[in-house]
Design a protein around this motif. Structure first.
Motif, PDB file in Angstrom:
ATOM      1  N   LYS A  35      33.482  33.125  47.349  1.00  0.00           N
ATOM      2  CA  LYS A  35      34.859  33.506  47.606  1.00  0.00           C
ATOM      3  C   LYS A  35      35.125  34.935  47.128  1.00  0.00           C
ATOM      4  CE  LYS A  35      36.745  28.815  47.249  1.00  0.00           C
ATOM      5  NZ  LYS A  35      37.728  27.944  46.538  1.00  0.00           N
ATOM      6  N   ALA A  36      36.175  35.531  47.690  1.00  0.00           N
ATOM      7  CA  ALA A  36      36.581  36.863  47.251  1.00  0.00           C
ATOM      8  C   ALA A  36      37.109  36.810  45.822  1.00  0.00           C
ATOM      9  CB  ALA A  36      37.650  37.422  48.189  1.00  0.00           C
ATOM     10  N   MET A  37      36.897  37.897  45.077  1.00  0.00           N
ATOM     11  CA  MET A  37      37.333  37.945  43.678  1.00  0.00           C
ATOM     12  C   MET A  37      37.557  39.394  43.263  1.00  0.00           C
ATOM     13  SD  MET A  37      33.636  37.117  41.869  1.00  0.00           S
ATOM     14  CE  MET A  37      33.252  35.823  43.067  1.00  0.00           C
ATOM     15  N   ALA A  38      38.269  39.575  42.152  1.00  0.00           N
ATOM     16  CA  ALA A  38      38.469  40.911  41.608  1.00  0.00           C
ATOM     17  C   ALA A  38      37.123  41.504  41.210  1.00  0.00           C
ATOM     18  CB  ALA A  38      39.404  40.851  40.403  1.00  0.00           C
ATOM     19  N   ALA A  39      36.972  42.809  41.412  1.00  0.00           N
ATOM     20  CA  ALA A  39      35.687  43.457  41.139  1.00  0.00           C
ATOM     21  C   ALA A  39      35.240  43.275  39.693  1.00  0.00           C
ATOM     22  CB  ALA A  39      35.770  44.942  41.486  1.00  0.00           C
ATOM     23  N   ALA A  40      36.184  43.326  38.737  1.00  0.00           N
ATOM     24  CA  ALA A  40      35.813  43.172  37.327  1.00  0.00           C
ATOM     25  C   ALA A  40      35.262  41.778  37.056  1.00  0.00           C
ATOM     26  CB  ALA A  40      37.021  43.460  36.438  1.00  0.00           C
ATOM     27  N   ASP A  41      35.843  40.759  37.699  1.00  0.00           N
ATOM     28  CA  ASP A  41      35.337  39.388  37.535  1.00  0.00           C
ATOM     29  C   ASP A  41      33.945  39.256  38.134  1.00  0.00           C
ATOM     30  OD1 ASP A  41      37.732  38.710  36.330  1.00  0.00           O
ATOM     31  OD2 ASP A  41      38.616  37.927  38.186  1.00  0.00           O
ATOM     32  N   TRP A  42      33.756  39.869  39.299  1.00  0.00           N
ATOM     33  CA  TRP A  42      32.429  39.853  39.930  1.00  0.00           C
ATOM     34  C   TRP A  42      31.395  40.515  39.031  1.00  0.00           C
ATOM     35  CZ3 TRP A  42      30.122  44.570  41.474  1.00  0.00           C
ATOM     36  CH2 TRP A  42      28.861  44.431  42.067  1.00  0.00           C
ATOM     37  N   ALA A  43      31.719  41.687  38.493  1.00  0.00           N
ATOM     38  CA  ALA A  43      30.771  42.432  37.662  1.00  0.00           C
ATOM     39  C   ALA A  43      30.387  41.651  36.406  1.00  0.00           C
ATOM     40  CB  ALA A  43      31.368  43.786  37.291  1.00  0.00           C
ATOM     41  N   ARG A  44      31.367  40.959  35.807  1.00  0.00           N
ATOM     42  CA  ARG A  44      31.063  40.130  34.641  1.00  0.00           C
ATOM     43  C   ARG A  44      30.124  38.991  35.008  1.00  0.00           C
ATOM     44  NH1 ARG A  44      36.205  41.044  32.967  1.00  0.00           N
ATOM     45  NH2 ARG A  44      36.988  39.287  34.206  1.00  0.00           N
ATOM     46  N   GLY A  45      30.387  38.383  36.164  1.00  0.00           N
ATOM     47  CA  GLY A  45      29.589  37.239  36.576  1.00  0.00           C
ATOM     48  C   GLY A  45      28.140  37.587  36.867  1.00  0.00           C
ATOM     49  N   VAL A  46      27.922  38.741  37.498  1.00  0.00           N
ATOM     50  CA  VAL A  46      26.542  39.131  37.839  1.00  0.00           C
ATOM     51  C   VAL A  46      25.897  39.964  36.744  1.00  0.00           C
ATOM     52  CG1 VAL A  46      27.013  39.048  40.318  1.00  0.00           C
ATOM     53  CG2 VAL A  46      27.291  41.222  39.089  1.00  0.00           C
TER      54      VAL A  46
END
Length: 308
Positions: free
Chosen positions: A287-298
């Motif tokens: 799903k789409a997400m805020a870039a900061a959340d994506w960066a933390r996750g990966v």
């Protein structure tokens, strides 16, 4: 006047709604045949067909408007004029000659600028500050017919093509009705398009949405907005596609093209001139997400890049 309206996608719906509320009679609607769409590839009707059936209007869905059966049906309806908005198929001479006053096309640019399938996307992509809509008499050339009416619209700094097209479809519907009123009253004179100022706007495809981070930041910003919502802007990260929603020029110039810098609240990426702040992103299959959340996750590592 007696009308047969031709149109297919959602952007044509405001025009049909305006015509249904006008002094003219919409006798039938022409739209593209039902198509398969979505992940399940289910057959779906066009937005224009859905509205027409809701209003109890006859609907014609020829595969090609040159089909003898369609031409016979259109001739029997005997329209005075055929207004057309984003129909999606070239109208042959045999069909163009049937209405008494011809086919009136609503096109979302100030012709002769941006003739073609994607005028709004190209206006955003090329940084136009002003665009608009044009009504003109359809002929066999691509958006070359004489002009009947125009309206202008400012391109706002953060407009996506979807934003701009939404406003133009609503305002353009009013222009179309006014043009047909003037035709009915005999108060409009078709004006040939000038030979100067012609530009072309071919359909943008998936490959047009790929971001080249070596381009200047302002150009990347325009490309992402132009490709939103379709065909979609994207890049790659660790070998997988990453979809991008609109970005922002950050006001700094510290990163190499494509290089990421992830903070707690923002993610910056370098370009050929200036850094950009990522907005919403969508990893492949997620799903789409805020870039900061994506960066933390990966867990973006120092020095990692987009598009590499």
């Amino acid at each position: 006047m007696r009308l047969v309206f031709a149109g297919t996608p959602q952007v044509a719906v405001p025009a049909l709604e305006a015509l249904l509320a006008s002094r003219h009679e919409v006798a039938a609607v022409v739209t593209r045949p039902d198509a398969r769409a979505g992940r399940g590839r289910r057959t779906s009707v066009s937005p224009v067909r859905a509205l027409a059936e809701e209003q109890g209007l006859p609907v014609l869905t020829p595969r090609r408007p040159s089909e003898p059966e369609f031409l016979e049906a259109l001739g029997q309806i005997a329209p005075d004029v055929c207004p057309v908005v984003a129909y999606g198929a070239l109208v042959p001479r045999a069909a163009l000659d049937l209405p008494r006053l011809g086919w009136v096309n609503l096109h979302f640019s100030l012709l002769p600028a941006w003739r073609g399938a994607a005028p709004v996307q190209h206006a955003v992509l090329h940084g136009d500050e002003v665009t608009g809509a044009t009504t003109f008499l359809l002929e066999e050339g691509l958006d070359t017919g004489p002009v009947l009416g125009t309206m202008t619209e400012q391109v706002r700094p953060r407009d996506t093509s979807g934003d701009l097209l939404g406003r133009l479809s609503t305002a353009g519907a009013g222009l179309l009705v006014a043009t047909l009123d003037a035709l009915d009253d005999g108060t409009v004179i078709p004006v040939p398009q000038p030979a100067d100022g012609v530009s072309e706007a071919p359909k943008l495809v998936t490959s047009d949405g790929e971001i080249d981070w070596k381009q200047p930041g302002f150009a990347i910003d325009r490309r992402v907005r132009a490709c939103t919502p379709a065909p979609g802007a994207w890049t790659t990260f660790r070998g997988e596609r990453l979809k991008l929603q609109p970005v922002e020029v950050a006001g700094t110039s510290e990163l190499r093209p494509g290089r990421l810098r992830a903070g707690k609240r923002e993610v910056l990426v370098g370009s050929g001139a200036g850094d950009l702040r990522l907005g919403t992103v969508q990893p492949q299959g997620k799903k789409a997400m805020a870039a900061a959340d994506w960066a933390r996750g990966v867990r973006v590592d120092e020095g990692e890049v987009l598009g590499g």
